[in-house]
Design an enzyme around this catalytic site. Structure first.
Site, mmCIF file in Angstrom:
data_model
loop_
_atom_site.group_PDB
_atom_site.id
_atom_site.type_symbol
_atom_site.label_atom_id
_atom_site.label_comp_id
_atom_site.label_asym_id
_atom_site.label_seq_id
_atom_site.Cartn_x
_atom_site.Cartn_y
_atom_site.Cartn_z
ATOM 1 N N GLY A 9 1.000 -1.102 -0.021
ATOM 2 C CA GLY A 9 -0.003 0.011 0.096
ATOM 3 C C GLY A 9 0.754 1.322 0.124
ATOM 4 O O GLY A 9 1.565 1.251 0.785
ATOM 5 N N GLY A 11 -0.211 4.274 -0.456
ATOM 6 C CA GLY A 11 -1.154 5.558 -0.127
ATOM 7 C C GLY A 11 -0.668 6.257 1.298
ATOM 8 O O GLY A 11 0.594 6.151 1.163
ATOM 9 N N GLY A 14 1.118 3.949 3.965
ATOM 10 C CA GLY A 14 2.443 3.300 3.502
ATOM 11 C C GLY A 14 3.513 3.883 3.106
ATOM 12 O O GLY A 14 4.636 3.831 3.368
ATOM 13 N N ASP A 33 2.130 -1.303 -4.651
ATOM 14 C CA ASP A 33 0.724 -0.942 -4.657
ATOM 15 C C ASP A 33 0.133 -1.599 -5.982
ATOM 16 O O ASP A 33 1.004 -1.904 -6.589
ATOM 17 C CB ASP A 33 0.613 0.479 -4.669
ATOM 18 C CG ASP A 33 -0.592 0.899 -4.198
ATOM 19 O OD1 ASP A 33 -0.912 1.524 -3.171
ATOM 20 O OD2 ASP A 33 -1.334 0.940 -4.977
ATOM 21 N N HIS A 175 -9.125 -1.760 18.613
ATOM 22 C CA HIS A 175 -8.854 -0.553 17.767
ATOM 23 C C HIS A 175 -10.385 0.119 17.311
ATOM 24 O O HIS A 175 -10.734 0.087 16.313
ATOM 25 C CB HIS A 175 -7.990 -0.563 16.661
ATOM 26 C CG HIS A 175 -7.589 0.734 16.038
ATOM 27 N ND1 HIS A 175 -7.236 1.918 16.840
ATOM 28 C CD2 HIS A 175 -7.493 1.236 14.910
ATOM 29 C CE1 HIS A 175 -6.583 2.763 16.103
ATOM 30 N NE2 HIS A 175 -6.997 2.155 14.756
HETATM 31 N N1 APR Z 1 -2.888 -4.244 -3.428
HETATM 32 C C1 APR Z 1 -2.144 -3.414 -3.145
HETATM 33 N N2 APR Z 1 -2.441 -2.191 -2.849
HETATM 34 C C2 APR Z 1 -3.565 -1.898 -2.742
HETATM 35 C C3 APR Z 1 -4.611 -2.963 -3.052
HETATM 36 C C4 APR Z 1 -4.357 -4.121 -3.296
HETATM 37 N N3 APR Z 1 -5.190 -5.162 -3.509
HETATM 38 N N4 APR Z 1 -5.831 -2.195 -2.822
HETATM 39 C C5 APR Z 1 -5.779 -0.943 -2.424
HETATM 40 N N5 APR Z 1 -4.414 -0.718 -2.455
HETATM 41 C C6 APR Z 1 -3.780 0.495 -1.991
HETATM 42 C C7 APR Z 1 -4.441 1.780 -2.782
HETATM 43 O O1 APR Z 1 -4.072 1.998 -4.040
HETATM 44 C C8 APR Z 1 -3.772 2.852 -1.987
HETATM 45 O O2 APR Z 1 -2.652 3.392 -2.682
HETATM 46 O O3 APR Z 1 -3.936 0.566 -0.919
HETATM 47 C C9 APR Z 1 -3.530 2.358 -0.660
HETATM 48 C C10 APR Z 1 -4.466 2.818 0.428
HETATM 49 O O4 APR Z 1 -4.033 4.184 0.715
HETATM 50 P P1 APR Z 1 -4.887 5.303 1.142
HETATM 51 O O5 APR Z 1 -6.297 5.207 0.292
HETATM 52 O O6 APR Z 1 -4.010 6.642 1.260
HETATM 53 O O7 APR Z 1 -5.256 4.664 2.652
HETATM 54 P P2 APR Z 1 -4.268 5.018 3.971
HETATM 55 O O8 APR Z 1 -4.910 6.430 4.683
HETATM 56 O O9 APR Z 1 -3.064 4.685 3.852
HETATM 57 O O10 APR Z 1 -5.002 3.762 4.919
HETATM 58 C C11 APR Z 1 -4.666 2.505 4.490
HETATM 59 O O11 APR Z 1 -4.636 2.151 6.661
HETATM 60 O O12 APR Z 1 -5.387 3.046 8.598
HETATM 61 C C12 APR Z 1 -5.555 2.320 7.902
HETATM 62 O O13 APR Z 1 -8.114 2.355 7.979
HETATM 63 C C13 APR Z 1 -6.691 2.787 7.258
HETATM 64 O O14 APR Z 1 -7.400 0.687 6.229
HETATM 65 C C14 APR Z 1 -6.770 1.842 6.005
HETATM 66 C C15 APR Z 1 -5.394 1.328 5.696
#
Ligand code: APR
Length: 311
Positions: A9, A11, A14, A33, A175
């Protein structure tokens, strides 16, 4: 030998984890990702900061799990974050499928890794990660308590007008709304917090801590917190990589501790080279025990929903 951390991830959470690990020079980082270009771009950007930061690590971005092979630690952040009005539990089935597929791939390429789970709802996602990987419980640990405790310490320090680093505290339980800040064990450099703040002040701070994630979502509107969550992840990563044996509140699978079996819930954990090396069973009074029970029951309800949906 250089250590390797994979972050699934790229995002907000990550990428922030990758940045903090690179800034500390803790380990080489592979950022992966599903979206093409994003992990590559963010990884290169972080790598290009290393000469300025004075660190010397390798940071790569990829969409291919082969590049994650032989990681020491895998941090799972992929999944949907909350939007205003959503609870973490609303993410359950969507994120369960993401966690299952990502952890299956990561575990295949890094069979000896320690998994740190961040995706929400956290405790239930830890369950999916453990079942999917088949790893023993010492190698599947959830990040929640360090963050909840950091929020609790921040608010207490603000109210008391003291350094947050002097506030010693521990938030246990799941949590979510049922988390259990242990007020009786909270102190400012050993001085019980009840001698510094009033019961009303403390009760208000306990509630603000429980709502801490939602408070940030309310401000951001398009997502959830990531700076304090990534700091919390990296404290756990560092304790493991450097074998520091810090005692931190983490989601761990109980096997009889606190009277529960087969359920992930936040408890005090010693984190060292072996991952989860020990769970401390602190003495709880009746109301603390009841609160922890209620929290574990709330996690179990989610796990039961997962079970009914084939997880
Ligand atoms: N494989 C790899 N990456 C993925 C997949 C997958 N199957 N599905 C989604 N992603 C990636 C998205 O493309 C995105 O870049 O996961 C990332 C999530 O990033 P954000 O939307 O910015 O979310 P973020 O704030 O990082 O939170 C991620 O952590 O704290 C928890 O509740 C929050 O569940 C959430 C997670």
């Amino acid at each position: 030998m250089r250590r390797k951390v994979t972050i699934i991830g790229a995002g907000n959470v990550g990428a922030s984890c990758a940045l903090r690990i690179a800034d500390k020079g803790l380990a080489d980082v592979t950022l992966i990702d599903i979206i093409e270009g994003v992990p590559q771009g963010k990884a290169l950007d972080i790598l290009e900061a290393c000469p300025v930061q004075g660190t010397d690590v390798r940071v790569v971005g990829t969409n291919d799990y082969e590049e994650t092979a032989n990681s020491d630690i895998v941090v799972m952040t992929a999944g949907f974050p909350r939007k205003p009005g959503m609870s973490r539990d609303d993410l359950l089935l969507k994120n369960a499928s993401i966690v299952q597929s990502c952890i299956a791939s990561a575990a295949r390429y890094s069979p000896n890794a320690i998994l740190i789970i961040v995706s929400n709802p956290l405790d239930a996602m830890c369950h999916v990660a453990l079942e999917t990987s088949g790893f023993s419980r010492n190698r599947v640990i959830g990040m929640a308590g360090v963050l909840d405790t950091a929020r609790f310490r921040t608010f207490l320090a603000e109210a008391a007008g003291v350094s947050a680093s002097n506030v010693v505290a521990m938030v246990l339980g799941g949590h979510g709304d049922t988390m259990v800040p242990l007020v009786r064990y909270t102190s400012v450099s050993g001085i019980p917090i009840g001698q510094i703040l009033t019961q009303e002040q403390i009760a208000g701070i306990v509630q603000r801590t429980r709502d801490g994630g939602a408070e940030i979502v309310g401000h951001l509107k398009t997502g959830s917190a990531y700076y304090a969550p990534s700091s919390s992840v990296v404290e756990m990563v560092e304790s493991i990589l450097r074998d520091q044996r810090k005692v931190l509140p983490c989601a761990a699978r109980l096997e009889g501790e606190y009277g529960r079996k087969g359920i992930f819930v936040g408890v005090p954990c010693k984190l060292g080279a072996g991952g989860l090396e020990h769970i401390y069973e602190v003495e709880l009074d009746n109301s603390e025990r009841a609160a922890l029970e209620a929290s574990a029951d709330a996690v179990k309800e989610l796990v039961d929903v997962l079970g009914r949906n084939g997880y």
